[in-house]
Design a protein around this motif. Structure first.
Motif, PDB file in Angstrom:
ATOM      1  N   THR A 113     108.053  99.703  36.623  1.00  0.00           N
ATOM      2  CA  THR A 113     107.819  99.709  35.169  1.00  0.00           C
ATOM      3  C   THR A 113     109.094 100.216  34.478  1.00  0.00           C
ATOM      4  O   THR A 113     109.050 101.109  33.644  1.00  0.00           O
ATOM      5  N   VAL A 114     110.212  99.658  34.890  1.00  0.00           N
ATOM      6  CA  VAL A 114     111.521 100.023  34.333  1.00  0.00           C
ATOM      7  C   VAL A 114     111.958  98.947  33.332  1.00  0.00           C
ATOM      8  O   VAL A 114     111.349  97.875  33.278  1.00  0.00           O
ATOM      9  N   PRO A 115     113.029  99.181  32.558  1.00  0.00           N
ATOM     10  CA  PRO A 115     113.544  98.093  31.723  1.00  0.00           C
ATOM     11  C   PRO A 115     113.972  96.908  32.601  1.00  0.00           C
ATOM     12  O   PRO A 115     114.485  97.111  33.717  1.00  0.00           O
ATOM     13  N   ALA A 116     113.772  95.693  32.105  1.00  0.00           N
ATOM     14  CA  ALA A 116     114.048  94.481  32.903  1.00  0.00           C
ATOM     15  C   ALA A 116     115.479  94.447  33.437  1.00  0.00           C
ATOM     16  O   ALA A 116     115.707  94.008  34.570  1.00  0.00           O
ATOM     17  N   VAL A 117     116.425  94.937  32.670  1.00  0.00           N
ATOM     18  CA  VAL A 117     117.843  94.836  33.083  1.00  0.00           C
ATOM     19  C   VAL A 117     118.169  95.601  34.364  1.00  0.00           C
ATOM     20  O   VAL A 117     119.151  95.284  35.038  1.00  0.00           O
TER      21      VAL A 117
ATOM     22  N   ILE B 296     106.054  94.677  45.973  1.00  0.00           N
ATOM     23  CA  ILE B 296     106.457  95.188  44.654  1.00  0.00           C
ATOM     24  C   ILE B 296     105.516  94.599  43.611  1.00  0.00           C
ATOM     25  O   ILE B 296     105.356  93.383  43.526  1.00  0.00           O
ATOM     26  N   LEU B 297     104.885  95.487  42.851  1.00  0.00           N
ATOM     27  CA  LEU B 297     104.081  95.032  41.722  1.00  0.00           C
ATOM     28  C   LEU B 297     105.004  95.139  40.503  1.00  0.00           C
ATOM     29  O   LEU B 297     105.307  96.232  40.030  1.00  0.00           O
ATOM     30  N   ASN B 298     105.487  93.989  40.062  1.00  0.00           N
ATOM     31  CA  ASN B 298     106.546  93.957  39.047  1.00  0.00           C
ATOM     32  C   ASN B 298     105.972  93.774  37.644  1.00  0.00           C
ATOM     33  O   ASN B 298     105.532  92.690  37.285  1.00  0.00           O
ATOM     34  N   PHE B 299     106.009  94.842  36.861  1.00  0.00           N
ATOM     35  CA  PHE B 299     105.512  94.766  35.490  1.00  0.00           C
ATOM     36  C   PHE B 299     106.630  94.426  34.505  1.00  0.00           C
ATOM     37  O   PHE B 299     106.400  94.398  33.310  1.00  0.00           O
ATOM     38  N   THR B 300     107.846  94.246  34.994  1.00  0.00           N
ATOM     39  CA  THR B 300     108.951  93.928  34.079  1.00  0.00           C
ATOM     40  C   THR B 300     109.004  92.411  33.895  1.00  0.00           C
ATOM     41  O   THR B 300     108.532  91.664  34.751  1.00  0.00           O
ATOM     42  N   PRO B 301     109.624  91.938  32.813  1.00  0.00           N
ATOM     43  CA  PRO B 301     109.725  90.482  32.640  1.00  0.00           C
ATOM     44  C   PRO B 301     110.743  89.851  33.593  1.00  0.00           C
ATOM     45  O   PRO B 301     110.820  88.633  33.680  1.00  0.00           O
ATOM     46  N   ALA B 302     111.510  90.667  34.318  1.00  0.00           N
ATOM     47  CA  ALA B 302     112.556  90.119  35.200  1.00  0.00           C
ATOM     48  C   ALA B 302     111.948  89.387  36.396  1.00  0.00           C
ATOM     49  O   ALA B 302     110.957  89.835  36.962  1.00  0.00           O
ATOM     50  N   ARG B 303     112.567  88.250  36.746  1.00  0.00           N
ATOM     51  CA  ARG B 303     112.173  87.520  37.965  1.00  0.00           C
ATOM     52  C   ARG B 303     113.010  88.077  39.098  1.00  0.00           C
ATOM     53  O   ARG B 303     114.243  88.029  39.042  1.00  0.00           O
TER      54      ARG B 303
END
Ligand code: ATP
Length: 217
Positions: free
Chosen positions: A154-158, A175-182
């Motif tokens: 849950t970090v910034p996408a960058v 990894i459960l990725n809540f960021t918009p990053a792919r």
């Protein structure tokens, strides 16, 4: 899920936690048997699918009798590794991360966030939802010593990819990725992407364009 168990289709595996939760409620209310029609009504899965799913576990309900709740429950507990606690780490204790730490999946007693990480000095060393927050400098070392295999991002996408790259040096498998990053990961790591903004946008689109037709049907 245990690896020594029979491989069941992915679609069936996805429904197991749903069945499990419902059966737990039934068991707690003292019910001993359940029919596939009752299950179907409660979990909103058609009864033919339920019968097929259950046939993979050798749980064959008798006509007019239904399934034995206790048997199913103990079967699911084993299959879903409910007796084993899966420790989860959360990286990025911002608004969303903080909410997840407070929520901490308490109703799902086999998964628990046990450790948090952040770069913010004010957050490091603090307890949020009773979980201690560590510096990112300690990431690899702590994940390895706690043998953490699942991480919530849950970090910034960058910064998502660079953190993911660091996870490759640990035992993390999911990894459960809540960021918009792919994220780019090797095949040994699974990523589940939850982009709440995209979910909401597509839901709103669906409501605007399809819901009337659906209710007319
Ligand atoms: P807040 O209001 O606390 O800043 P937010 O969710 O709006 O939360 P984001 O910018 O998305 O803020 O950052 C989420 C969290 O990720 C913050 O706590 C931030 O300190 C943390 N963070 C930022 N960069 C990193 C990094 N490289 N590694 C770990 N955590 C980071």
């Amino acid at each position: 899920m245990s690896t020594d168990q029979l491989k069941i289709p992915k679609a069936t595996a996805k429904r197991l936690p749903l069945y499990y939760r419902f059966l737990q409620n039934l068991y707690q209310s003292g019910k001993q048997r359940v029919s596939s029609a009752e299950l179907s009504e409660a979990v909103k899965v058609d009864s033919a699918t339920i019968r097929r799913d259950f046939s993979y576990f050798g749980a064959l309900g008798k006509k007019g009798y239904g399934y034995n709740v206790q048997y199913l429950l103990s079967f699911f507990r084993k299959t879903l590794d409910q007796d084993e606690l899966t420790k989860v780490a959360l990286i990025g204790v911002g608004n969303l991360g903080t909410a997840l730490l407070h929520y901490n999946f308490t109703k799902n007693n086999n998964t628990k966030i046990v450790i948090g990480f952040d770069v913010n000095k004010e957050k490091i060393g603090s307890n949020i939802g009773e979980i201690l927050i560590y510096s990112m400098d300690e990431l690899e070392e702590r994940l390895i010593s706690e043998n953490i295999q699942v991480v919530i991002l849950t970090v910034p996408a960058v910064v998502a990819q660079q953190i993911t790259d660091r996870l490759l040096k640990t035992n993390v498998k999911g990894i459960l990725n809540f960021t918009p990053a792919r994220l780019t990961v090797p095949s040994s790591i699974s990523v589940h992407h939850i982009d709440l903004a995209v979910e909401l946008q597509s839901f709103v689109y669906f409501i605007k364009h399809y819901s009337e037709e659906e209710t007319d049907m």
